[in-house]
Every structure is written in C-alpha cells, then in structure tokens.
Design a protein around this motif. Sequence first.
Motif: not given
Length: 72
Positions: A55-72
């Motif tokens: 299995r392959y996965f996409i990890i949203h690393a930006h969410k790990l670096l700055a929890p509680g922030t959204d892309e938008g």
Amino acid sequence: LLHLVIGGELKSLEGTPEFEDLTKVDLVGAYPTYDDAVKAWRGKAQQTVDDALMRYFIIHAHKLLAPGTDEG
C-alpha cells in the motif's frame, strides 16, 4: 505545502496500517501540492496492484509541522 508519498508491505489489511518491515518502506518523494502527490501515489499504487499487502499513502506533512492550520 508539503506532502509525502510512502508505501510498503503491510502486516495485515485489518485495522490501522502497520508496515511489515520499516527498513523497507519506500519513500517515493516529497511534493509541493496534493495533486502532485496524487500523481506519484497513483503511479506507485498501479505498479503494485497485484500485491494485496502493498500500500502507498499520502501524508499531509504540512499538517504535522503546523497542526490546526488549513490549506485555505
């Protein structure tokens, strides 16, 4: 934004994904957009479609670096 694509063989298809051997995890790459990460993920997933435990996965690393922030 940082997205990582990783994959490898899972111990089981049940429950939370757990890799069989962490030394064999495939770090496909780091991508600046989700769309780029999806393209890489799709390519690797299609290469291993015949292996049910791979299995392959996409990890949203930006969410790990700055929890509680959204892309938008």
